[in-house]
Design an enzyme around this catalytic site. Sequence first.
Site, mmCIF file in Angstrom:
data_model
loop_
_atom_site.group_PDB
_atom_site.id
_atom_site.type_symbol
_atom_site.label_atom_id
_atom_site.label_comp_id
_atom_site.label_asym_id
_atom_site.label_seq_id
_atom_site.Cartn_x
_atom_site.Cartn_y
_atom_site.Cartn_z
ATOM 1 N N ASP A 183 0.835 -1.195 0.000
ATOM 2 C CA ASP A 183 0.000 0.000 0.000
ATOM 3 C C ASP A 183 0.875 1.252 0.000
ATOM 4 O OD1 ASP A 183 -2.516 1.503 0.405
ATOM 5 O OD2 ASP A 183 -1.640 1.940 2.365
ATOM 6 N N HIS A 234 4.723 4.101 -3.458
ATOM 7 C CA HIS A 234 5.573 5.199 -3.934
ATOM 8 C C HIS A 234 6.016 6.114 -2.810
ATOM 9 C CE1 HIS A 234 1.356 6.400 -4.003
ATOM 10 N NE2 HIS A 234 1.765 7.624 -3.761
ATOM 11 N N ASP A 269 -10.288 1.304 -5.798
ATOM 12 C CA ASP A 269 -10.161 2.764 -5.768
ATOM 13 C C ASP A 269 -10.779 3.417 -7.009
ATOM 14 O OD1 ASP A 269 -8.729 2.914 -3.353
ATOM 15 O OD2 ASP A 269 -6.868 2.395 -4.382
#
Length: 1523
Positions: free
Chosen positions: A534, A537, A669
């Site tokens: 999760d 980045h 999402d």
Amino acid sequence: MSLKRSVLLRLSDTGEPITSCSYGQGVLTLPSLPLPDDAKEGTPFYTVKLFISAGSPISRNGLIWTNCPPEHTIPFQRDKFYKKVLNASFHQDDSVDLDIYRPGSYCFYLSFRNEKEQLETTRKFYFMVLPNLKINGQFLQLNSIAMQSVVSKWMGKDWDKIFAKIADKKYNMIHFTPLQIRGESNSPYSLCDHLKFDPDFFQSPDDVKKMVQHLQKDYGMLSLTDIVFNHTANNSPWLLDHPEAGYNYITAPHLIPAIELDAKLLEFSQNLSNRGYPTDLKNIDDLFKIMDGIKVHVLGSIKLWEYYVVDIESTLEGIKRVWNETSKWNENESSLQDLEDNLIKMGQFTRDNAVLENFGTLAEKGSNKIDVEKFSSILKSLYGDELNDTIITKAHKILDQVNLPLYKEYDDDNSEILEQLFNRIKYLRIDENGPKQGPITDKQPLTEPYFTRFTGTDGNKYALANNGWIWNGNPLVDFASSKSKAYLRREVIVWGDCVKLRYGSGPQDSQYLWDRMGKYIEMNADIFDGFRIDNCHSTPLHVGEYFLDLARRVNPNLYVVAELFSGSETMDCLFVERLGISSLIREAMQAWSEEELSRLVHKHGGRPIGSYKFVPMDDFPYPADIQLDEEYCAVNPEDNALRCVSEIMIPKILTATPPHALFMDCTHDNQTPYQKRTVEDTLPNAALVALCSSAIGSVYGYDEIYPYLLELVTESRTYDTESCDGIGKIRAMLNEIRDDIGMKSKDIEDSEMHVHHEGQYITFHRTDAKSGSGYYLIARTKFYDGGEQKLPPVILSDSICKLKLAYTLEKTGDVQESKTLIKGIPTNLRELKGFNVSYDEKTRNSTILLPDDFPQGSIAIFETQQNGVDMWLDHFIRSGAIRATTNLNLESLNAILYRAEPEEMDASAGRRGAYDIPNYGKLVYCGLQGWVSVLRKIMFNNDLAHPLSANLRGGHWALDYVIDRLDLYNDEAGIEDVQRWLRSRLDRVKKLPNYLVPSYFCLIIGVLYGCCRLRAMQLMSGNIGKSTEFVQSLAMTSIQMVSKMESTSLLPHENIPAMAAGLPHFSTEYMRCWGRDVFISLRGLLLTTGRFEQAKAHILAFAKTLKHGLIPNLLDAGRNPRYNARDAAWFFVQSVQDYVSIVPGGESILKEKVTRRFPKDDTYIKYNDPIAFSYSSTIEEIVYEILSRHAAGIKYREANAGPNLDRVMTDKGFDVEVHVDWSNGLIFGGSQYNCGTWMDKMGESAKAKSVGIPGTPRDGAAIEINGLLKSCLRFVIDMNKKNNFQYSEVTKSDGTKISFVEWDKLLQDNFEKCYWIPKDAADDKLFDVDVNIVNRRGIYKDLYRSGKPYEDYQLRPNFAIAMTVAPELFTPGFAISAIELADKYLRGPVGMRTLDPSDYNYRPYYINSEDSEDFATSKGRNYHQGPEWVWCYGYFLRAFHYFYFNTSRRCQNEPKSKPSSYLYQQLYNRLQGHRDWLAQSPWAGLTELTNKDGEICNDSSPTQAWSSGCLLDVFYDLWSAYE
């Protein structure tokens, strides 16, 4: 190490991996392939063979450092590096094996000694090994993964119902959002306790493990869970004990102003009504009022600037306090010069030299402090020892200057704070696309809190930074660190329910956190088959590396996926290679149009149908003793081996590929099709994703047609498992199709596709390249109601096709409301009928006609089979070439590989030339090399749009050409076998669909070419057969240059192979064979390659034509030889000497007899005159005749002199005279009217008035001729001592005798007196020097006593020839001086400048077509006045090696028996241009010359015999002396 599990990775001269660029940005990735069941313990998963070219700079004291454990019993430690020694020599490439025992991310770097004698290290180069997944013992290809995401809190009480439904849809993996205890927000990603699972469902980790095992055993599904590294719930109890795990005022003092700002914003939000501000914002006017309040009550209240600037008053007080104890400024530290009256400079100087640590970093108010003692020292030095008001005033002004940029920084940040607050509040409260949060309350404050506030168990109050994300942020920068001001500038889109975790640089910075998260990772790795990282980045790389390494210790085959919002393919690749991410999540629902969706499908669908397959053509050396196995390139579907490309057992090449994708039709999402497009688009979107060459996934509810994106935090209903089937039935069919494809396609080259977009329609053909089977999807999308559109008939070329399934999705009801269940929109899957699928036996095409009933939201899938392709075709193509080439010899290899167009025209009586590619042009060779030179780049770039690709698709002309041209050469050894192999393979290709022809044609050409190169190496000598790719490529020019011609030969009455001077300019008839060129080339091209018989044939043929004591310049098969070369005889004698020294028993050639073309009195007769060839001489006698004729003097007029012989020569130019000056022993010759050395360009421009005036007459005593003379004398003296040469003296022109020993000594004693130009003018008296015309000192003259005295003193490269053949003539110190200057001024990237650039006559651009009034350059008269000739480079390097090795300790190894690595490095570096040229030239050879600084000369012969030959000489010198 087994080739079955080996991959080859080539390293460049800088250590960088060399990878194909056909995939764009990529990561070095080893595929997911399990070891055989019978593999022994400790068998490496893979062996990566790092391939380092011989002599490469990185091999000098080179070491490979890798974190690949050397044994399977040694655990992987990312920072533990193991040393491997590079053993690449100058003559042999090296490979270093890296054994890989388990999946994961690995790296290596190199250390070596550079030219500056410094130890240099490269950056780290990463590669990754994908995991091997198994379901109940059955291997699961990553491209076969079909994953369903579920949100645990919506699964209700009976999870098995959900599992059964997912299994019925044929998914093979479930993705669970985190199953741990959730925080107060109830978000699955806001974990209250990472170490405890949700007690509503699991009492312990064992319960979770049992569920996961149950999933695999009973439902055939693997399990994957989210891993949350970056934050914990804002109400996590453990934070009270360990606030140091977050970013607070102690652990991150740079956040103090942001903490105070956030507190003031919360206070302002709570007091809006008390202060008369609106609490329910309806419009921009309301927001403007709020912003005015923020300026006054928030920013004005906290006096934010005080965090930035220096407190001037307290600083001045500090100066007063320390003044008397302070000394003046130390000028040695930094100079105060020119500062006194410049406040700007003074301010900057103070900031640079007199501030305390961390100045410029925000912390508490006034934390930017001046070092008052240093500042006082500066002031004392500038203004005096006595502190007074004037100094205080000046100090104040300086401090104002120091503060000026700090105030500017504050202003910028203040403006950004207001801008960010305005935009965020507007989005939250007013924007139509925002959440419209309504009235401002304590629970819903004006804007999200940036910090979680609590009192710790230690009694202290803390504010910990909440996590979030930043638009276009740099993922490598921690936005909560001191490197960012994102929290102060309010740039973070914050998650108020998540506290950001602070890992620091390692466990030492936050030990409890690292320990806690380590337990979390180990627990989950022990349970689940995969992780979804999760917020990947935002995960610090070192954190991700540490914990994923820990996870792989528990579960080596952990499948790791992640979403990366880096905005950069390069950054994506960085995260993938460092963390070992197996798949990157990509989202189909992000496509905003049909065109964008088709682009995504194209990106993840596989390689384009008909893609080129990699074949090592001339990329690697072909050791003559390499392993061969005709069956090794066979494909065994049951075997997970990495097969070689052909029977030549070069391992499969490791190349960079794009990160593997987990392509999701919809994630948890994403907004749903109902929200973004239409309900009906659910089906085509799913089908398009399902057929892609990637892992795929979908969120639970997509198949069930859930109408909306479900809110992870607020949604409390559960999945409806009873009614919503949606597209579940089709999903099962699609996943079964994926299983079928995945079982066939194990290599990235196997998966091919074609995507076409036409309005609402996207067609997608997915095929398996090896079997030719595939599936064709027609998807009619429904992004919106697009009206009627008909798809024209679909024609599948050369393919059989049948309908597999066809359905449309129909919406039958509206959104269903339920307070307890999440329900899908009612839909119906209707099967479609009426498809017309036909196959035309004549055209071999299938045609698909869609029925009228094919509405938007429909799909049709057809099974396809490409005609002529089956599982055994690939092996048939790749095998048999070794056997077919077994009988080839070097002459027949010339016919197969080369033949420039003039040569082919010569052989075919003008009937056949080079293949002409429309819109491209002709191949440079008719043989395989012509194709390879074009295909190499096409293959590397997978350039299916290249004109050759189009030509191959358009018809079988090229296939027929390749086969039919060999009819010309069927009488040569082995040609029929090769032709038979080619015909059988290409006949199979003719039966394939036209779009597959380019790929298979390239494969056939590449396989055969490789086998031909191998055969050449087997036929050549060991120094070539076991050498480097570069040396082998140079040696291949030997085959290129020597062949039979119908129009010429070495002999007038017999057709035997003759060496061309170059191609294509010197291909046929009298222009092919040049005496000078042959004998400059002979040692390199024929002797060092082991072609002794060919070398002998050339020596004997030219010996027949000796006349006037000279060897002809142009041979013309001995029919019409021309004698206008003064140097050819000496290169001839050098070749005889080389033959004797290299060939075993070579001295026997001296006794070989040749019949003489001309009578002894030099009378000119025609070659068919009965007197011709009527008497014989031995080679011994020929050599002696050359010496004796020169000793006595030579004087003649060329036979047949006049314009028919030479149209631009003046009459005097035909008169030739050569003599020896017996005062010094030097040979002189020529005149200003002719040019008898290799620099033989004659002026020919009437416009420039240069006709008949040589560009470089080089009359007098040319230095290289006299070096060759000395070499010859040394040779005959030695042969005489060994009784192999009967002669010992010659008669001079005055009739007296002189022995060879005396002549040799005369030359030795006088050579440097005549040629050396001393560095020091004081030494001129020792040498024959005219100081008035010296241009450069420390060099050897090019000529001695020429017709134009200044030409004696020109620096040219010819001295190196003399140095090479007669090094004894040169004083080593003088030689080194000349070599250094030539290295600096004459050496170009590829050739040697033929004239010193400082010379008045230097003209470096040769343009033969120029016909101007420029006397120097018109019609190319400057051919040898600056252009850079390549053959001279070989002699230069030979001299460079000889003299540096013998004079410089640095250039010798410790025992002084071999060159040092430094000398080898110097030689290697000087050959870089040649390596590049040879690799890039379509002619597969080295050019004759270049223009200035290596620029291509269009009038140069693109491949020249002596250019390659003289470099082979260099390598042979080194090999024979030291190896």
